[in-house]
Design a protein around this motif. Structure first.
Motif, PDB file in Angstrom:
ATOM      1  N   ARG A  20      13.383  -1.369  -6.210  1.00  0.00           N
ATOM      2  CA  ARG A  20      11.914  -1.387  -6.289  1.00  0.00           C
ATOM      3  C   ARG A  20      11.339   0.013  -6.060  1.00  0.00           C
ATOM      4  NH1 ARG A  20       8.627  -4.772  -1.849  1.00  0.00           N
ATOM      5  NH2 ARG A  20       9.599  -3.165  -0.540  1.00  0.00           N
ATOM      6  N   ALA A  21      11.927   0.712  -5.070  1.00  0.00           N
ATOM      7  CA  ALA A  21      11.432   2.052  -4.753  1.00  0.00           C
ATOM      8  C   ALA A  21      11.635   3.010  -5.927  1.00  0.00           C
ATOM      9  CB  ALA A  21      12.141   2.569  -3.507  1.00  0.00           C
TER      10      ALA A  21
ATOM     11  N   ASP B  91      -8.556   8.167  -1.300  1.00  0.00           N
ATOM     12  CA  ASP B  91      -7.574   7.118  -1.014  1.00  0.00           C
ATOM     13  C   ASP B  91      -6.931   6.620  -2.308  1.00  0.00           C
ATOM     14  OD1 ASP B  91      -6.546   5.046   1.045  1.00  0.00           O
ATOM     15  OD2 ASP B  91      -7.267   3.831  -0.635  1.00  0.00           O
ATOM     16  N   ARG B  92      -7.751   6.511  -3.342  1.00  0.00           N
ATOM     17  CA  ARG B  92      -7.248   6.018  -4.633  1.00  0.00           C
ATOM     18  C   ARG B  92      -6.241   7.006  -5.232  1.00  0.00           C
ATOM     19  NH1 ARG B  92      -7.633   2.634  -8.515  1.00  0.00           N
ATOM     20  NH2 ARG B  92      -7.833   3.256 -10.696  1.00  0.00           N
TER      21      ARG B  92
ATOM     22  N   ARG C 154       0.848  -1.205   0.000  1.00  0.00           N
ATOM     23  CA  ARG C 154       0.000   0.000   0.000  1.00  0.00           C
ATOM     24  C   ARG C 154       0.877   1.246   0.000  1.00  0.00           C
ATOM     25  NH1 ARG C 154      -4.057   1.739  -0.696  1.00  0.00           N
ATOM     26  NH2 ARG C 154      -5.220   2.222   1.186  1.00  0.00           N
ATOM     27  N   ALA C 155       1.966   1.214   0.803  1.00  0.00           N
ATOM     28  CA  ALA C 155       2.868   2.371   0.862  1.00  0.00           C
ATOM     29  C   ALA C 155       3.521   2.598  -0.502  1.00  0.00           C
ATOM     30  CB  ALA C 155       3.930   2.144   1.929  1.00  0.00           C
ATOM     31  N   LEU C 156       3.768   1.501  -1.215  1.00  0.00           N
ATOM     32  CA  LEU C 156       4.403   1.631  -2.538  1.00  0.00           C
ATOM     33  C   LEU C 156       3.413   2.104  -3.600  1.00  0.00           C
ATOM     34  CD1 LEU C 156       6.636  -1.559  -2.564  1.00  0.00           C
ATOM     35  CD2 LEU C 156       7.423   0.797  -2.579  1.00  0.00           C
ATOM     36  N   GLY C 157       2.140   2.200  -3.226  1.00  0.00           N
ATOM     37  CA  GLY C 157       1.180   2.765  -4.162  1.00  0.00           C
ATOM     38  C   GLY C 157       0.106   1.812  -4.647  1.00  0.00           C
ATOM     39  N   PHE C 158       0.094   0.595  -4.119  1.00  0.00           N
ATOM     40  CA  PHE C 158      -0.985  -0.326  -4.501  1.00  0.00           C
ATOM     41  C   PHE C 158      -2.291   0.208  -3.912  1.00  0.00           C
ATOM     42  CE2 PHE C 158       0.566  -4.543  -6.148  1.00  0.00           C
ATOM     43  CZ  PHE C 158       1.798  -4.064  -6.529  1.00  0.00           C
ATOM     44  N   SER C 159      -3.333   0.223  -4.745  1.00  0.00           N
ATOM     45  CA  SER C 159      -4.606   0.773  -4.263  1.00  0.00           C
ATOM     46  C   SER C 159      -5.283  -0.215  -3.318  1.00  0.00           C
ATOM     47  CB  SER C 159      -5.525   1.057  -5.444  1.00  0.00           C
ATOM     48  OG  SER C 159      -5.869  -0.159  -6.062  1.00  0.00           O
TER      49      SER C 159
ATOM     50  N   LEU D 172       7.040  -5.188  -9.850  1.00  0.00           N
ATOM     51  CA  LEU D 172       5.694  -5.118  -9.261  1.00  0.00           C
ATOM     52  C   LEU D 172       5.065  -3.711  -9.302  1.00  0.00           C
ATOM     53  CD1 LEU D 172       3.914  -7.335  -8.092  1.00  0.00           C
ATOM     54  CD2 LEU D 172       4.695  -6.668  -5.823  1.00  0.00           C
ATOM     55  N   PRO D 173       5.749  -2.662  -8.786  1.00  0.00           N
ATOM     56  CA  PRO D 173       5.116  -1.332  -8.826  1.00  0.00           C
ATOM     57  C   PRO D 173       4.912  -0.835 -10.259  1.00  0.00           C
ATOM     58  CG  PRO D 173       7.047  -1.348  -7.387  1.00  0.00           C
ATOM     59  CD  PRO D 173       7.060  -2.620  -8.134  1.00  0.00           C
TER      60      PRO D 173
ATOM     61  N   ARG E 265      -6.941  -2.947  -5.170  1.00  0.00           N
ATOM     62  CA  ARG E 265      -6.048  -3.977  -5.679  1.00  0.00           C
ATOM     63  C   ARG E 265      -5.716  -5.010  -4.595  1.00  0.00           C
ATOM     64  NH1 ARG E 265      -1.566  -5.676  -8.960  1.00  0.00           N
ATOM     65  NH2 ARG E 265      -1.262  -7.691  -7.965  1.00  0.00           N
TER      66      ARG E 265
ATOM     67  N   HIS F  63       6.041   9.103   7.474  1.00  0.00           N
ATOM     68  CA  HIS F  63       4.795   8.522   6.947  1.00  0.00           C
ATOM     69  C   HIS F  63       3.853   9.616   6.452  1.00  0.00           C
ATOM     70  CE1 HIS F  63       5.559   4.678   9.499  1.00  0.00           C
ATOM     71  NE2 HIS F  63       6.086   4.574   8.290  1.00  0.00           N
TER      72      HIS F  63
ATOM     73  N   VAL G 175       1.178   8.170   3.616  1.00  0.00           N
ATOM     74  CA  VAL G 175       0.574   6.933   4.118  1.00  0.00           C
ATOM     75  C   VAL G 175      -0.121   7.176   5.442  1.00  0.00           C
ATOM     76  CG1 VAL G 175       2.158   5.367   2.940  1.00  0.00           C
ATOM     77  CG2 VAL G 175       2.679   6.103   5.251  1.00  0.00           C
ATOM     78  N   ASP G 176       0.103   8.338   6.020  1.00  0.00           N
ATOM     79  CA  ASP G 176      -0.580   8.723   7.254  1.00  0.00           C
ATOM     80  C   ASP G 176      -1.058  10.158   7.053  1.00  0.00           C
ATOM     81  OD1 ASP G 176      -1.601   8.477   9.739  1.00  0.00           O
ATOM     82  OD2 ASP G 176       0.328   8.380  10.813  1.00  0.00           O
TER      83      ASP G 176
ATOM     84  N   ARG H   5       1.447   7.992  -4.550  1.00  0.00           N
ATOM     85  CA  ARG H   5       2.584   7.229  -3.998  1.00  0.00           C
ATOM     86  C   ARG H   5       3.210   6.366  -5.086  1.00  0.00           C
ATOM     87  NH1 ARG H   5      -1.046   6.342   0.412  1.00  0.00           N
ATOM     88  NH2 ARG H   5      -1.497   4.238  -0.321  1.00  0.00           N
ATOM     89  N   LEU H   6       2.327   5.743  -5.884  1.00  0.00           N
ATOM     90  CA  LEU H   6       2.809   4.818  -6.905  1.00  0.00           C
ATOM     91  C   LEU H   6       3.718   5.513  -7.917  1.00  0.00           C
ATOM     92  CD1 LEU H   6       2.447   1.880  -7.988  1.00  0.00           C
ATOM     93  CD2 LEU H   6       0.619   2.771  -9.429  1.00  0.00           C
TER      94      LEU H   6
ATOM     95  N   PHE I 189       9.447   4.180  -1.400  1.00  0.00           N
ATOM     96  CA  PHE I 189       9.651   3.868   0.019  1.00  0.00           C
ATOM     97  C   PHE I 189      10.720   2.793   0.177  1.00  0.00           C
ATOM     98  CE2 PHE I 189       5.714   5.888   1.527  1.00  0.00           C
ATOM     99  CZ  PHE I 189       6.085   6.242   2.801  1.00  0.00           C
TER     100      PHE I 189
ATOM    101  N   GLU J  86       1.768  -2.399 -11.549  1.00  0.00           N
ATOM    102  CA  GLU J  86       0.609  -1.718 -10.963  1.00  0.00           C
ATOM    103  C   GLU J  86       0.375  -0.369 -11.640  1.00  0.00           C
ATOM    104  OE1 GLU J  86      -1.525  -2.970  -9.160  1.00  0.00           O
ATOM    105  OE2 GLU J  86      -2.634  -1.297  -8.290  1.00  0.00           O
TER     106      GLU J  86
ATOM    107  N   SER K 137      -3.054   6.757  -3.385  1.00  0.00           N
ATOM    108  CA  SER K 137      -2.317   5.552  -3.796  1.00  0.00           C
ATOM    109  C   SER K 137      -1.585   5.812  -5.106  1.00  0.00           C
ATOM    110  CB  SER K 137      -3.274   4.375  -3.992  1.00  0.00           C
ATOM    111  OG  SER K 137      -3.875   4.036  -2.779  1.00  0.00           O
ATOM    112  N   LEU K 138      -2.267   6.463  -6.040  1.00  0.00           N
ATOM    113  CA  LEU K 138      -1.653   6.767  -7.345  1.00  0.00           C
ATOM    114  C   LEU K 138      -0.464   7.701  -7.187  1.00  0.00           C
ATOM    115  CD1 LEU K 138      -4.462   7.216 -10.018  1.00  0.00           C
ATOM    116  CD2 LEU K 138      -2.395   5.822 -10.173  1.00  0.00           C
TER     117      LEU K 138
ATOM    118  N   ILE L 299      -1.941   1.805   7.175  1.00  0.00           N
ATOM    119  CA  ILE L 299      -0.613   1.523   6.609  1.00  0.00           C
ATOM    120  C   ILE L 299       0.504   1.898   7.596  1.00  0.00           C
ATOM    121  CG2 ILE L 299       0.901   1.906   4.620  1.00  0.00           C
ATOM    122  CD1 ILE L 299      -1.590   2.917   3.107  1.00  0.00           C
ATOM    123  N   ALA L 300       0.459   3.135   8.048  1.00  0.00           N
ATOM    124  CA  ALA L 300       1.557   3.615   8.902  1.00  0.00           C
ATOM    125  C   ALA L 300       1.645   2.817  10.195  1.00  0.00           C
ATOM    126  CB  ALA L 300       1.349   5.090   9.199  1.00  0.00           C
TER     127      ALA L 300
END
Lengths: 209, 393, 232
Positions: free
Chosen positions: C162-163, C82-83, B293-298, C114-115, B301, C57, C62-63, C89-90, C95, C118, C86-87, B383-384
């Protein structure tokens, strides 16, 4: 063709039935009967006995009756229920093993540390076995309590649903004892099997997350 | 959808033993579920198939009872002639069953004597030999042939005992035309079939009585049945559908009841266990989910990942449960068919598309409902806080 | 996405974060105002429980702060769904965690892919970029290895790759050397320096004085507040 028929029977002693239905013009002792049941000293002789009667008395047909405990409706149904119980136990065992593996896996770190401290595998396995017995015992007790509570509910529901007086679920003391006798060793065995698989790994590998 | 499914597959096979056990568990439960669904309609379907196979779609009896279980028709020839003359009626057979004793030189046995009026008789399937021709001939069941050591062409002595006939009619000699399979015979039935005229001759009675009439319509059974009812309001007329309805009101309900109970129990069992498996599995990787989730997964998802995992376990287990269920059904059928008075050709478990569809639908619903709680855990995951807790632990 | 009005990647304005506890609310971050400029290298240090991870955070979306506002590339994050967060962050934030959190069932290359998957990057492109990134962190030869076959330092380098997978503008690292020995930690720190030198803004939360010393800007937190800010 008689499968769907709802049987309605009245049982009477033969003299009473004759008194009710007998024709006064028929001389006593000449009434006819449909069937004569014969109990043999040795039931294994039934086939030979029937053949003998058939040869000696034309007009009478003798046949081997269905042995109680072989193919009577309720005996067959009991076997059917037993077969279903076996499948259910197999499914439950498989699930139990899967759950045990997951639960034991959660404690792999603790087990690894215990091994590193120097506790032998056998000692840990014994501890796990005792724990498994406790959990399985508690689970079986909970299951029985659930069965007792649901017994009334299920019977009431299905008796209402099908408008019948049939009892669908009866938790007898024999059934309860059988359930405990199966569930407790099975539960304990599942946990021990899962733990044994874990203990085969090296202590360091277990302790490292 | 492909990516979450592939990801769920990787999550699943990450713990092969656990995944295999979960799938096997679902397969066992799914097999039992399939069998209960087959059982719920099996007898009725089997019964219908047998009725249809006989080629008659209407039965006429004296009273509101299944053919053979009520009083006899007393004016059967007249009724048969009247019905045969009605439009929409293709054929009428008069069926009468009585007791019989059969002798050969060495063996003697009692059984059922079936007389069929109307040509051709064909209520049975010829296994060996031929069907009845002119003269005193009969066909016998396979079990009777074994018991009496008879083959087509052999002769057998017959003493019939009929309602309304002499108590001890003289024995008659019949030639065995063929060995047959009768649709409603039990596996150990000693049955002999002949023409109605031959049966009456053997009984020493004149015609008139029958258990029931079997009628074949030209296509519209309901219309033909209505015409018969109008022509003979004193008789009871049943189409095959109505016969099945009568049967369902009787003893067959037990299997539907037990199937309903066990279907409910089986589905609840699967639901509970898959929920527990998924919940424990999700709880074990909360930190991973939080990291994703932190990496951006919704949220959608990660929730979909859990749902896919549930669908994979139940889908694979469900697919495995089909062959397993059919094997189990055949075993259970063998057990149940040992019940007394069950015709050899009746089956308790009948495979039909509707049961397969219900099986798939129930399993799909189970997959969905079982995933609800673990999906909720993942969806509401802070998440946090989860990342923080993971570091502290 | 463009820089915010003041050119910052992310700005925290008077943010506070309180947690409800049975014994009463605990304030982890108190009225912090902070701006991270593009390409900046910032370290946040301080004793355990001073609120540095919570601040990280919040900066990483994320917070959410209890009060105050967070502006990422000119947009108030509080107003995002929230969506949308997420986008954000993605596509724009990377991180790196103390415990790596690589997925054990995937290979190093698959973890890096993986990211990107996504984010909808085409398969061939993401595979190429993953191998490129693994080369960049010095693990090109280990692309097909699972995390269990890698050392701690290698795992952290995969986590950094990955980050960086979606070319973020901001890389946040929470105690990235916390689980590593000194030498391995040095290698990871050098890698992070290189990432920053290549243009990615970097915020590192750490206890490690040596790691903090590599940043051009060092913030020291105590009791949820930024007590000191040093530039070098």
């Amino acid at each position: 063709m008689r499968l769907g028929r709802v049987p309605r029977k009245v049982r009477l002693h033969l003299p009473d039935m004759l008194a009710l239905t007998g024709d006064p013009l028929t001389p006593p002792g000449t009434e006819t009967v449909g069937t004569i049941n014969v109990a043999l000293a040795d039931p294994a002789d039934a086939r030979a006995f029937a053949a003998d009667v058939n040869t000696r008395t034309p007009g009478v047909f003798a046949g081997r009756a269905i042995r109680p405990g072989s193919n009577g409706t309720f005996v067959v149904l009991e076997r059917f229920h037993l077969a279903i119980a076996i499948v259910t136990i197999v499914a439950a065992t498989v699930f139990l093993l899967a759950l045990s593996i997951m639960l034991v896996d959660e404690r792999r770190g603790t087990v690894g540390v215990l091994r590193l401290i120097g506790l032998p595998s056998r000692r840990i396995l014994l501890q796990v076995l005792l724990e498994g017995l406790l959990i399985a015992g508690a689970g079986a007790a909970f299951g029985l309590a659930l069965a007792f509570v649901s017994e009334g509910l299920i019977n009431r529901f299905f008796q209402w649903r099908y408008d019948t007086a049939l009892v669908f679920v009866a938790v007898t003391s024999r059934v309860a004892a059988l359930c405990v006798a199966i569930a407790v060793p099975l539960g304990a065995a599942a946990i021990v099997t899962a733990s044994w698989a874990l203990l085969r790994r090296g202590a360091l590998r277990l302790a490292r997350r | 959808m492909r990516a979450p499914l592939a990801f769920a597959w990787r999550s699943l096979v990450r713990q092969p033993a656990r995944a295999a056990l979960a799938i096997l568990g679902v397969a066992a439960v799914g097999a039992l579920l399939l069998d209960m669904l087959l059982l719920s309609e099996g007898l009725v379907l089997s019964m219908r198939e047998l009725l249809d196979r006989m080629g008659f779609d209407i039965r006429v009896t004296a009273v509101e009872a299944l053919p053979g279980s009520g009083p006899d028709l007393t004016d059967a020839p007249a009724a048969a002639a009247a019905i045969a003359a009605l439009p929409g009626v293709r054929a009428v057979r008069t069926i009468r069953s009585e007791g019989v004793e059969l002798w050969t030189d060495t063996v003697h046995s009692g059984g059922i004597f079936l007389g069929v009026g109307g040509e051709p008789a064909q209520l049975w399937t010829i296994l060996r030999g031929r069907d009845l021709a002119a003269g005193p001939e009969l066909v016998i069941s396979e079990y009777a042939a074994d018991l009496l050591h008879l083959e087509p062409g052999d002769t057998v002595t017959v003493r019939a005992s009929c309602d309304g006939g002499p108590e001890a009619p003289p024995p008659a000699t019949f030639r065995v035309a063929g060995i047959v399979e009768l649709p409603f015979d039990t596996p150990d039935a000693v049955t002999a079939g002949t023409t109605l005229a031959s049966l009456e001759a053997a009984c020493g009675v004149t015609g008139g009585i029958a258990d029931f009439l079997a009628v074949a319509s030209t296509g519209d059974a309901d219309a033909a049945a209505a015409r018969i009812r109008a022509a003979r309001p004193d008789l009871r007329v049943f189409t095959n559908d109505e016969m099945i309805g009568l049967v369902q009101q009787g003893g067959f309900t037990y299997f539907r009841q037990i199937s309903t109970v066990l279907t409910a129990v089986t589905v609840s069992f699967a639901l509970l266990l898959i929920t527990v498996l998924l919940t424990v599995s999700v709880n074990q990787r909360l930190a991973e989910v939080a990291a994703l989730r932190a990496l951006g997964f919704s949220r959608r998802r990660v929730v979909l990942d859990v749902l896919c995992e549930s669908a994979l376990i139940i889908g694979l287990g469900g697919a495995l449960s089909l062959p397993l269920g059919l094997l189990l059904a055949s075993w259970l059928d063998t057990i149940l068919k040992r019940m007394p008075a069950i015709p050899a050709q009746i089956h308790f478990f009948v495979l039909e598309p509707q049961a397969l569809a219900a099986h798939a639908a129930l399993l799909a619903a189970t997959a969905l409902v079982a995933a609800v709680y673990p999906m909720q855990i993942v969806a509401r995951l802070p998440i946090a806080a989860t990342l923080r807790n993971e570091v502290i632990s | 996405m463009t820089d915010g009005p003041n050119g910052a990647v992310v700005s925290a304005v008077g943010v506070s974060r309180a947690f409800s506890m049975p014994a009463g609310p605990v304030v982890a971050v108190r009225d912090v105002t902070l701006t991270i400029a593009p390409g900046e290298h910032t370290a946040i240090r301080g004793p355990s429980g001073c609120g540095k991870s919570t601040l990280l955070h919040i900066l990483g979306c994320v917070d959410a702060p209890t009060s105050g506002s967070l502006i990422f590339d000119g947009r108030d994050v509080a107003g995002l769904s929230d969506r949308a967060r997420s986008l954000l962050r993605l596509r724009h934030i990377g991180f790196v965690f103390q415990r790596f959190f690589l997925l054990p069932m995937l290979t190093a290359a698959e973890n890096v892919e993986l990211p990107q998957a996504e984010a909808g990057v085409a398969k061939a492109e993401r595979r190429h970029r993953s191998l490129e990134l693994l080369d960049y962190v010095g693990l090109g030869a280990r692309a097909g290895h699972r995390p269990s076959q890698l050392s701690g330092g290698e795992m952290q380098r995969v986590a950094i790759a990955r980050a960086l997978a979606n070319q973020p503008r901001l890389l946040l690292a929470d105690e990235p050397t916390g689980e590593l020995d000194q030498v391995t930690g040095e290698h990871v720190a050098a890698l992070l320096d290189r990432v920053n030198a290549d243009g990615t803004a970097l915020v590192v939360v750490t206890h490690d004085l040596a790691l903090a010393g590599r940043a051009r800007r060092v913030l020291t937190m105590r009791d949820g507040r930024i007590e000191d800010e040093a530039r070098q």
